[in-house]
Design an enzyme around this catalytic site. Structure first.
Site, PDB file in Angstrom:
ATOM      1  N   ARG A  21      24.573   1.098  23.836  1.00 30.97           N
ATOM      2  CA  ARG A  21      23.876   2.357  24.098  1.00 30.97           C
ATOM      3  C   ARG A  21      22.640   2.531  23.214  1.00 30.97           C
ATOM      4  O   ARG A  21      21.819   3.401  23.464  1.00 30.97           O
ATOM      5  CB  ARG A  21      24.842   3.546  23.907  1.00 30.97           C
ATOM      6  CG  ARG A  21      25.886   3.656  25.006  1.00 30.97           C
ATOM      7  CD  ARG A  21      27.013   4.622  24.645  1.00 30.97           C
ATOM      8  NE  ARG A  21      28.001   4.016  23.748  1.00 30.97           N
ATOM      9  CZ  ARG A  21      29.115   4.623  23.337  1.00 30.97           C
ATOM     10  NH1 ARG A  21      29.381   5.855  23.739  1.00 30.97           N
ATOM     11  NH2 ARG A  21      29.973   4.002  22.534  1.00 30.97           N
ATOM     12  N   ASN A 235      25.921   6.641  18.511  1.00 33.85           N
ATOM     13  CA  ASN A 235      26.059   5.754  19.660  1.00 33.85           C
ATOM     14  C   ASN A 235      24.723   5.399  20.296  1.00 33.85           C
ATOM     15  O   ASN A 235      24.580   4.347  20.885  1.00 33.85           O
ATOM     16  CB  ASN A 235      26.970   6.386  20.718  1.00 33.85           C
ATOM     17  CG  ASN A 235      28.410   6.457  20.238  1.00 33.85           C
ATOM     18  OD1 ASN A 235      28.892   5.567  19.529  1.00 33.85           O
ATOM     19  ND2 ASN A 235      29.096   7.521  20.596  1.00 33.85           N
ATOM     20  N   ARG A 341      -2.308  -1.626  -2.586  1.00 36.12           N
ATOM     21  CA  ARG A 341      -1.499  -2.705  -2.010  1.00 36.12           C
ATOM     22  C   ARG A 341      -0.710  -3.397  -3.115  1.00 36.12           C
ATOM     23  O   ARG A 341      -0.883  -3.103  -4.298  1.00 36.12           O
ATOM     24  CB  ARG A 341      -2.412  -3.638  -1.219  1.00 36.12           C
ATOM     25  CG  ARG A 341      -2.930  -2.931   0.053  1.00 36.12           C
ATOM     26  CD  ARG A 341      -4.037  -3.692   0.717  1.00 36.12           C
ATOM     27  NE  ARG A 341      -3.685  -5.089   0.857  1.00 36.12           N
ATOM     28  CZ  ARG A 341      -4.562  -6.099   0.854  1.00 36.12           C
ATOM     29  NH1 ARG A 341      -5.858  -5.851   0.690  1.00 36.12           N
ATOM     30  NH2 ARG A 341      -4.160  -7.327   1.003  1.00 36.12           N
ATOM     31  N   ASN A 385     -15.754   1.926 -15.851  1.00 36.09           N
ATOM     32  CA  ASN A 385     -16.121   2.829 -14.771  1.00 36.09           C
ATOM     33  C   ASN A 385     -16.684   2.016 -13.607  1.00 36.09           C
ATOM     34  O   ASN A 385     -17.646   1.272 -13.784  1.00 36.09           O
ATOM     35  CB  ASN A 385     -17.157   3.838 -15.264  1.00 36.09           C
ATOM     36  CG  ASN A 385     -17.287   4.986 -14.279  1.00 36.09           C
ATOM     37  OD1 ASN A 385     -17.285   4.765 -13.065  1.00 36.09           O
ATOM     38  ND2 ASN A 385     -17.405   6.200 -14.780  1.00 36.09           N
ATOM     39  N   TYR A 395     -12.287 -13.485  -1.955  1.00 39.67           N
ATOM     40  CA  TYR A 395     -11.821 -14.509  -1.024  1.00 39.67           C
ATOM     41  C   TYR A 395     -13.008 -15.320  -0.528  1.00 39.67           C
ATOM     42  O   TYR A 395     -13.990 -14.759  -0.002  1.00 39.67           O
ATOM     43  CB  TYR A 395     -11.124 -13.805   0.144  1.00 39.67           C
ATOM     44  CG  TYR A 395     -10.442 -14.720   1.114  1.00 39.67           C
ATOM     45  CD1 TYR A 395      -9.636 -15.776   0.677  1.00 39.67           C
ATOM     46  CD2 TYR A 395     -10.572 -14.521   2.491  1.00 39.67           C
ATOM     47  CE1 TYR A 395      -8.992 -16.598   1.588  1.00 39.67           C
ATOM     48  CE2 TYR A 395      -9.926 -15.345   3.402  1.00 39.67           C
ATOM     49  CZ  TYR A 395      -9.139 -16.384   2.951  1.00 39.67           C
ATOM     50  OH  TYR A 395      -8.500 -17.197   3.845  1.00 39.67           O
TER      51      TYR A 395
END
Ligand code: UD1
Ligand code: CA
Length: 471
Positions: A21, A235, A341, A385, A395
């Site tokens: 269900r 259920n 992250r 700062n 990257y």
């Protein structure tokens, strides 16, 4: 109020069913509320209540169910296999035929009933012991009893048997007293009566509930009333959402009672493994997922989604911040609309502000990344700062590289730092600079082309570009 666990008893938890269900590939008992699988809530309750042993009957999706239980409870649970899911009676039969089955008093629980209070288990076992009953069960009343087994009483008001929803006659269908599915039963009686079960019912299954009639016939049955709010079975997806809402509300109330400021009891979404110290405050619609720790005096404002985040004392997380696998130091401030992250570590009194993103970066005490920046794979010292729109270009298309900003560095707005690169202590990076080489201590890094002003040029340009009027 903690209640006293009665004399020794063991738990059998049924978790072998498929749960069709739910319309889901995941075994039903692994669906989660507050970050914990349904079956784990039940096992946890049994263990906290003092079960001497805890047997879980597994079958459908067995590998995954066992993995969840072993990871969470280790050797405190024992698995029993039900090879074919032929009903709750058959599941219990498997448990009773296993090696070293527990003797004495047993408590049988369904793995899809995640809200049962510990105190109710104690009541159930206590009542059954005092009455010398072979079987004790809990009943509850529901305005809409559909789906549940109905409690059939005789004219004297004694429980006679349970009839399953699908097997109900017209008269039985309107009975509002239902079976939440919680039993204390003597092992010897259970073993003997399980052997007598037959599958002559609408589902062709062996029903554990048929054991109730056998105990009633012997006059060895007691029942106690429970509150259905504690006893709902899951259920389908609606049941799951309702049970989750109940659990959530209870956790929010518990926190508020302990001294946590909770702006809205109905919209605090907190996983069971999170810890919030008294004196912290939580805004509306805050999600705390996995294992968060929120220390006293910290404030999490509206709409924040935090996963496995540690927030030290007096830190402020402003609205709509998303943070994962990070630590936020004492008195630090994050947001609004910041994205931290994994492996972000913010030092004491540091700041990450509007629309800034961080990843795998440490930020030293008092340093600021206030606006519209990306700092990834960075090591940022103290008192640094970072101006608006600064990007750590980490990257190169193949590998990630580190950007180091030593103590006291000032980075002007709209700057790119091409990693790997280090800006040494006290250096100054002029706005708009692309930093490609290390900057020495206290130096100024500047890479811009010289500005030229052409007097009156804008007027000439506009005249040239303006559409010519038709004659
Ligand atoms: C059951 C009860 C019903 C009660 C309701 C309360 C029976 C026959 N019916 O119905 O009286 O009102 O719970 O929530 O007991 N399971 C197995 N092996 C199986 C079948 C089920 O281990 O072969 C497990 C399931 O994983 C689940 C639990 O037993 O955790 C209950 O099964 P489910 O099919 O949900 O029973 P209900 O129809 O809800
Ligand atoms: Ca059920």
């Amino acid at each position: 109020m903690p209640t006293q666990s009665p004399a020794t008893w063991s738990a059998i938890i049924l978790a072998a069913g498929e749960g069709t269900r739910m319309k889901s590939d995941r075994p039903k008992v692994l669906h989660e509320i507050a970050g914990r699988a349904l079956v784990s809530w039940v096992v946890q309750t049994a263990l906290v209540a003092g079960a001497a042993r805890c047997l879980v009957v597994v079958g459908h999706g067995r590998g995954d169910v066992e993995k969840e239980l072993v990871t969470r409870f280790g050797k405190r649970v024992e698995m029993v296999l039900q090879p074919d899911q032929r009903g709750t009676g058959d599941a219990v039969r498997c448990a009773m035929e296993a090696d070293h089955t527990p003797e004495g008093r047993l408590v049988i629980l369904y793995g899809d009933c995640p809200l049962i209070p510990v105190a109710l288990l104690h009541d159930l076992v206590g009542r059954s012991d005092r009455a010398g009953a072979e079987l004790a069960l809990v009943t509850a009343t529901l305005t809409d009893p559909s789906g549940y087994g109905r409690i059939v009483r005789n004219s004297a008001g004694d429980v006679q048997r349970i009839v399953e929803d699908r097997d109900c006659s017209e008269e039985e269908r309107v009975i509002q007293e239902v079976n939440p599915g919680l039993y204390a039963v003597r092992a010897d009686f259970l073993r003997a009566s399980i052997a007598q079960l037959t599958p002559d019912n609408a589902q062709g299954q062996l029903y554990l509930t048929d054991v109730v009639e056998l105990a009633a016939n012997r006059g060895k049955l007691v029942d106690l009333r429970g509150d259905m709010a504690d006893l709902t079975g899951v259920n389908d997806q609606r049941d799951l959402a309702l049970a989750a809402a109940t659990r959530r509300r209870r956790m929010a109330e518990e926190l508020a009672r302990s001294g946590v400021g909770v702006a809205d009891l109905d919209t605090l979404y907190i996983d069971a493994a999170c810890e919030v110290e008294p004196g912290a405050t939580l805004g509306a619609n805050v999600h705390l997922r996995g294992r968060c720790v929120i220390r006293a005096g910290a404030h999490i404002d509206v709409g924040c989604v935090l996963t496995n985040v540690v927030i030290e004392q007096d830190a402020k997380i402003l609205p709509y911040t998303v943070a994962t696998d990070s630590t936020i130091g004492e008195g630090a401030q994050v947001g609004p609309f910041s994205h931290l992250r994994p492996q972000t570590q913010l030092g004491p009194r540091s700041k990450v502000g509007n629309f800034s993103e961080t990843k795998k970066t440490t930020v030293g005490e008092g340093s600021k990344v206030n606006h519209l920046s990306y700092v990834g794979d960075g090591i940022i010292g103290e008192g640094v700062n970072i101006g608006a729109g600064t990007i750590f270009c980490n990257y190169d298309g193949e590998q990630k590289h580190t950007t180091v900003l030593e103590d006291g560095v000032f980075v002007g707005s709209n700057t790119q730092l091409i990693a790997p690169v280090t800006v040494k202590k006290g250096a100054y990076v002029a706005s708009g600079t692309t930093v490609t080489r290390d900057v020495p201590e206290n130096a100024l890094a500047l890479s811009r082309s010289k500005q030229e002003n052409k007097e009156g040029y804008a007027l000439r340009l506009r005249a040239r570009l303006r559409p010519k009027k038709k004659p």
